[in-house]
Write an enzyme that holds these catalytic residues in place. Structure first.
Site, PDB file in Angstrom:
ATOM      1  CB  CYS A 168      -0.921   0.089   1.043  1.00 21.33           C
ATOM      2  SG  CYS A 168      -1.997  -1.494   1.394  1.00 21.33           S
ATOM      3  CG  HIS A 299      -2.078   4.487   4.765  1.00 23.07           C
ATOM      4  ND1 HIS A 299      -1.907   4.140   3.440  1.00 23.07           N
ATOM      5  CD2 HIS A 299      -2.536   3.475   5.201  1.00 23.07           C
ATOM      6  CE1 HIS A 299      -2.086   3.029   3.233  1.00 23.07           C
ATOM      7  NE2 HIS A 299      -2.426   2.316   4.197  1.00 23.07           N
ATOM      8  CG  HIS A 334      -6.563   0.166   1.025  1.00 20.79           C
ATOM      9  ND1 HIS A 334      -5.597   0.621   0.129  1.00 20.79           N
ATOM     10  CD2 HIS A 334      -6.128  -0.003   2.275  1.00 20.79           C
ATOM     11  CE1 HIS A 334      -4.478   0.641   0.855  1.00 20.79           C
ATOM     12  NE2 HIS A 334      -4.786   0.211   2.131  1.00 20.79           N
TER      13      HIS A 334
END
Length: 407
Positions: A168, A299, A334
Site C-alpha cells: 500500500c 493513509h 483502498h
C-alpha cells in the site's frame, strides 16, 4: 524551503488517473472537490461471496482509446489502468522527448496482474499449475511486467523499468525512486505511479483480517469499522526543473522530498515510532519545517489500529498542532498498490486547485485522533506544501512532500 546547493530540483509535469470517482486528472480533481462517494454494490460475481456488499469499482473500463503500442488484449485489468494513466500523464510530451532522454519507469503494485487473472481460472487450471494455463495468461502474471509494459507503450529507449511491490506504500516508493534518479543525474524524466485491480484475494484477505466495513469507509471517525476495497491507477511524470523549463512544459507542482521507514515491528499493525520517523525524514529531505505543511493526505484506512497510530505519529511530529489531515480512501476505497500514487496526484490537484478535499462519510471525529479531517465538504485553501502519507504491511512507510511551483 531550504534546497541543498547543487541539488537538481524535480517537478511534476504530467498527471494521469483512473479512479472510481473519475477517469483523467481533471475529472478526478472534480470528484475530490465534490466529495464523490464511489461505494456501491460490487458488480463482479467473483467478488460477491464475502459478506460485504460494497466496494469502489472503476466499472467497465477499456484502455484502448489511450493505447498506441501495446495490444489491449495482451494486458489485464490492472495493467490496463496503469497504461492508460501513463498515457494521460505523458500526453503533452513529444515522442522524441520521451524517447530521447534518459528516463526511469517506476510502478508500484500489490498484486500486479496475477490476482485478477487467477479469478478467471477454473479449479482444474489452477490445480494444473502454470503448465495448465493459457501461455499468454501465464506470461502476463509477473508483476514486473507492469513497468515494462509502460516503458514499451511509451516507446522509452534509454530507460530503467522497475516494479515495486511494497504493497500500500508502493506508489510513494515509486515516486521516491524516480526522484532519486533525477536528482542524481541518472535520468531527466521519471514515469512513476501505481496500479491494482479488485480481486478475490483482496476481498478474502481483508475480510479474514476483520478490516472491512460492510457499508462505508470512515477515516478518523469514532464509529469507523474498516476499509472498503477499491481499484485504479495513478501516474505522475517527473522532470528535472531545467529540462522542463527548456521545453516549455506545464509545471503542476514541485516534488520537495520523501522519506522511508521500515520498522518491521508487526505484520499488519503500524508502529507510531516508525511512521513518525518516516515523516521526519521526508521533512528533512525536503528542507521543510513542520509548521509550513498546509495539508496532509493521510493513509487513513479507517481501521482502528491504523488511524490511531497514524494520528499519534502526526501529533508527535507536528507537536505545535497538526495541519488539516484528510482521508481520500473515504471516497476511493483502498486501492492497495495504487493508493499512494492516487494520494500523490490528489495532493498535486489540491495545490493547483486551491482546496482541501474532504473526508466524507464523517459523523464524529474520534477524540483519540483529534484531527481536522475536513469532514464531508471540501474547503478552499491556499496550499503551498502538502504531505502524502502511505503506510504498508510490515511497517513499510513512505512519505512524499509536494510544493507549489513557483514557490
Amino acid at each position: 524551503m531550504n534546497v541543498p546547493a547543487g541539488r537538481r530540483r524535480v517537478v511534476v509535469t504530467g498527471l494521469g488517473a483512473v479512479t472510481a470517482i473519475g477517469v483523467g486528472a481533471p475529472e478526478f480533481g472534480a470528484g475530490l472537490r465534490a466529495g464523490r462517494d464511489a461505494a456501491r454494490p460490487v458488480s463482479s460475481p467473483a467478488l460477491k461471496d464475502f459478506g460485504h456488499a460494497n466496494a469502489c469499482e472503476v466499472g467497465e473500463f477499456d484502455p484502448s482509446p489511450w493505447l498506441r503500442t501495446v495490444d489491449p488484449a495482451t494486458v489485464g485489468r490492472a495493467a490496463g489502468f496503469g497504461l492508460a494513466a501513463a498515457r494521460m500523464a505523458t500526453g503533452g510530451v513529444p515522442a522524441e522527448v520521451l524517447a530521447g532522454r534518459p528516463s526511469v519507469v517506476a510502478m508500484g503494485t500489490a498484486y500486479g496482474e496475477a490476482a485478477t487473472d487467477l479469478d478467471r481460472l477454473t479449479e482444474q487450471e489452477i490445480a494444473g499449475g502454470p503448465a495448465g494455463m493459457d501461455p499468454a495468461l501465464a506470461r502476463r502474471m509477473s508483476a514486473g511486467r507492469l513497468a515494462t509494459a509502460v516503458a514499451r507503450e511509451l516507446g522509452l529507449r534509454d530507460t530503467e523499468a522497475v516494479t515495486l511491490p511494497t504493497a500500500c506504500a508502493a506508489g510513494n516508493y515509486a515516486i521516491g525512486y524516480g526522484l532519486d534518479a533525477i536528482r542524481t543525474g541518472d535520468a531527466d524524466l521519471a514515469v512513476c505511479g501505481g496500479a491494482d485491480a479488485l480481486c478475490r484475494k483482496t476481498m478474502a484477505g481483508f475480510t479474514r483480517l476483520g478490516a472491512m466495513d460492510p457499508d462505508r469507509c470512515r477515516p478518523f471517525d469514532s464509529g469507523r469499522a474498516g476499509m472498503l476495497a477499491g481499484e485504479g491507477a495513478a501516474v505522475l511524470l517527473l522532470e528535472e526543473l531545467e529540462h522542463a523549463l527548456a521545453r516549455g512544459a506545464d509545471i503542476h507542482a514541485e516534488v520537495l522530498g520523501y522519506g522511508l521507514s521500515c520498522d518491521a515491528e508487526h505484520p499488519v499493525a503500524p508502529a507510531v515510532d516508525g511512521v513518525a520517523r518516516g515523516m521526519r525524514r521526508a521533512l528533512r529531505d525536503s528542507g521543510v519545517e513542520p509548521s509550513t505543511v498546509d495539508l496532509i493526505s493521510a493513509h487513513g484506512t479507517a481501521t482502528q489500529a491504523n488511524d490511531l497510530a497514524e494520528a499519534r505519529a502526526i501529533h508527535e511530529v507536528f507537536a505545535d498542532g497538526p495541519p488539516r489531515t484528510v482521508g481520500l480512501k473515504s471516497m476511493l476505497g483502498h486501492t492497495l498498490g495504487a493508493s499512494a500514487a492516487l494520494g500523490a496526484v490528489g495532493c498535486v490537484l489540491a495545490i493547483e486547485g486551491g482546496f482541501a478535499p474532504p473526508t466524507i462519510n464523517h459523523r464524529e471525529t474520534d477524540p483519540e485522533c483529534d484531527l481536522d479531517c475536513v469532514p464531508n465538504a471540501a474547503v478552499e485553501a491556499d496550499l503551498r506544501v502538502v504531505q502524502s502519507n502511505a503506510l504498508a504491511f510490515g511497517g513499510n512507510n513512505a512519505i512524499v512532500l509536494f510544493g507549489r511551483y513557483p514557490a
